[in-house]
Design an enzyme around this catalytic site. Structure first.
Site: not given
Lengths: 156, 417
Positions: B214, B134, B211, B237, B375
């Site tokens: 997700q 991202h 990261d 999220k 993104c």
């Protein structure tokens, strides 16, 4: 097309799809005096506008584009309206188009056919798609062209 | 799907009707159609339990935290710090000092890039990221590389959207200082082999940032098992409010790092001559924190624990398998990202139809999907597409909703082709 709202049917009516298909009739001219790229960060649409200006007029113009139906239709309409016009009248034409598209003024006569883009008004996120070719055209005449971006004002 | 994936997914049942009743927004209509929300990778919906927790906090306990002696301040502090403990347990961090509240994943990555990066990177050092990051895990590293003279390296991927692990190994060397990569790709749904990547990075002497934005809504995360040095994720999220996120960091690294921002709460004492910084985690939480957001995040964790992340993971795997089969029946549809290890994302293009047009038409059938570059512009360039349509799942989605997406795509074809 059961279950599709009238607004969205209007957006994708035949007139707009026809214009979008006609973009293929507007390839970049063989002689290019002005060129600029445009980008819509909202959706990734990219478009390059190339002009051949001669004796103060837009003698020819065309596009390389990977964009949506609305952007393609707007580009084809723009080409149809602006081919042959005096370069000095371009800023006024851009201003009129954007104001008419946003519903701030009636469509000027010269943009009669562009009024088929009117349903775009009901889709605020799609107005940028219709403006991308026009912002890119403005960038063609900028003294230091950069990539036109639909999230910024039309460059002076 | 690989055999290992299949084996890992045993059957757990979820009471979907009960779960859906917890999410009031799922009862609304859009363009006179029932809302079918398939944009969960962008932001998830919130259950009543989270909405009520935030409302209750504002109705009964709202005050500033840590320095007040009155009842409300003590209650607010307890609520805020209880949320930190819930996060610690949720990711199995060793101690609450390793849990820093941030605005979200982006701020967490920027914190590490600015603080750890500026303190440790020198000209010629290398930062390794991957092609499927991202923008929020690209740009902060570009910025710090520009400031320090370090070099940004990018690990390539294959056509299925999987990392080329031999290239990853090859790119690691004695100049590599930081390796930053996502747990799950937001555009492709690829699940990366995080544990292996961390091992390889450590063997090269680098620290790792994962990261996890997700990953946390879809599967259990154990930062000690992964052995990553930093792990970043967002509340919104994972069914919590916007504006709250988490940076996990190993204590010894966080202790070495200078503060990211200066202000109240991150200090022990201040004079014009010298300021003494506060202990972890306060050292990295300057100013009044996002108290209600943290309370909401704690409630979301409670909710996820109650439903069960294993059950969620199994259920979503079933939806992914079903959806992949159904979408393949749509003429002209090309899936972007078909990794063997994949979760919860269908990213695709449709011959002759631009994603933006698809998104507009689907919206008018009640189906909310994301269209664009998500993104991840470099990833779009890799797949030679300007944009994709992305339908992304949460555990409140159903097979019927995937059917509605397929029907909607039929309408798109009718209108555009």
């Amino acid at each position: 097309m059961n279950g599709i709202a009238p607004g969205v049917k209007a957006l994708y009516r035949e007139a707009i799809k026809d214009y979008a298909a006609r973009l293929a009739d507007w390839p970049p001219p063989e002689v290019v005096t002005h060129r600029a790229e445009g980008f819509n960060p909202h959706c990734g649409d990219a478009l390059e506008t190339a002009l051949h200006c001669r004796e103060g007029r837009i003698a020819a113009l065309g596009f390389d584009s990977e964009s949506c139906v609305v952007c393609h239709a707007s580009a084809a309409l723009m080409a149809q309206v602006l081919q042959g016009i005096a370069v000095e009248t371009v800023p006024k034409a851009l201003e009129s188009f954007e104001n008419a598209l946003r519903g701030h003024i009636e469509w000027p006569e010269v943009f009669d056919e562009a009024s088929c883009l009117e349903p775009v008004r009901d889709f605020p996120s799609r107005i940028q798609c219709a403006l991308l070719p026009w912002h890119t055209l403005a960038m063609c005449f900028h003294p230091q062209p950069t990539t036109a971006c639909t999230e910024e004002e039309i460059p002076e | 799907m690989s055999q290992s994936s299949l084996a890992a997914h045993q059957t757990h049942t979820l009471d979907i009707a009960k779960i859906r009743a917890d999410f009031p927004i799922l009862q609304r209509t859009v363009h006179k159609k029932p809302l079918i929300y398939l944009d969960n990778a962008a932001s998830s919906q919130k259950p009543n339990q989270v909405i009520e927790a935030v409302a209750r906090y504002y109705r009964r306990h709202n005050a500033n935290v840590h320095r007040g002696l009155h009842t409300l301040s003590e209650e607010a502090t307890t609520a805020y710090e209880s949320a930190r403990e819930k996060v610690r347990a949720f990711i199995n961090a060793a101690e609450i000092a390793e849990v820093i509240f941030t605005k979200g994943t982006t701020e967490a990555i920027n914190l590490v890039a600015s603080s750890y990066g500026r303190a440790h990177l020198r000209a010629g050092d290398e930062v390794l990221i991957t092609y499927m990051e991202h923008h929020s895990n690209i740009v902060p590293w570009q910025m710090i590389c520009e400031q320090t003279g370090a070099v940004l390296r990018v690990c390539p991927i294959n056509e299925r959207g999987e990392l080329l692990m031999d290239e990853f190994e090859r790119l690691l060397n004695d100049k590599t200082r930081i390796v930053a990569f996502n747990h799950i790709s937001n555009s492709l749904g690829t699940v990366n082999p995080v544990k292996r990547m961390v091992q390889l990075a450590h063997a090269a002497g680098a620290v790792t940032l994962v990261d996890g934005a997700q990953a946390v809504p879809h599967q259990g995360v154990d930062v000690r098992d992964l052995d990553c040095d930093f792990y970043a994720f967002s509340g919104h999220k994972m069914f919590a409010p916007t504006g709250i996120g988490v940076l996990y960091g190993k204590r010894y690294l966080l202790e070495q790092m200078p503060p990211y921002q200066g202000g109240g709460d991150m200090i022990k004492s201040v004079s014009f001559e010298k300021t003494v910084y506060n202990e972890l985690p306060s050292k990295f939480e300057a100013g009044t924190p996002i108290i209600a957001g943290a309370v909401g995040l704690g409630a979301a964790i409670d909710y996820l624990n109650e439903v069960g992340l294993e059950a969620i993971s199994d259920y979503e795997y079933g939806l992914l398998t079903y959806g992949t089969e159904q979408l393949k029946t749509v003429p002209g549809l090309r899936m972007i990202g078909e990794a063997a290890e994949k979760t919860s994302v269908f990213s695709f293009v449709l011959d002759g139809a631009h994603p933006h047009d698809i998104g507009t038409i689907l919206s008018h059938t009640g189906v909310a999907v994301r269209t664009g570059h998500h993104c991840t512009e470099p990833l779009m360039k890799f797949f030679k597409v300007p944009a994709t349509v992305r339908a992304s799942l949460a555990f409140y989605n159903t097979r019927e909703e995937i059917d509605a997406l397929v029907v909607g795509l039929g309408k798109v074809r009718e209108m555009l082709l």
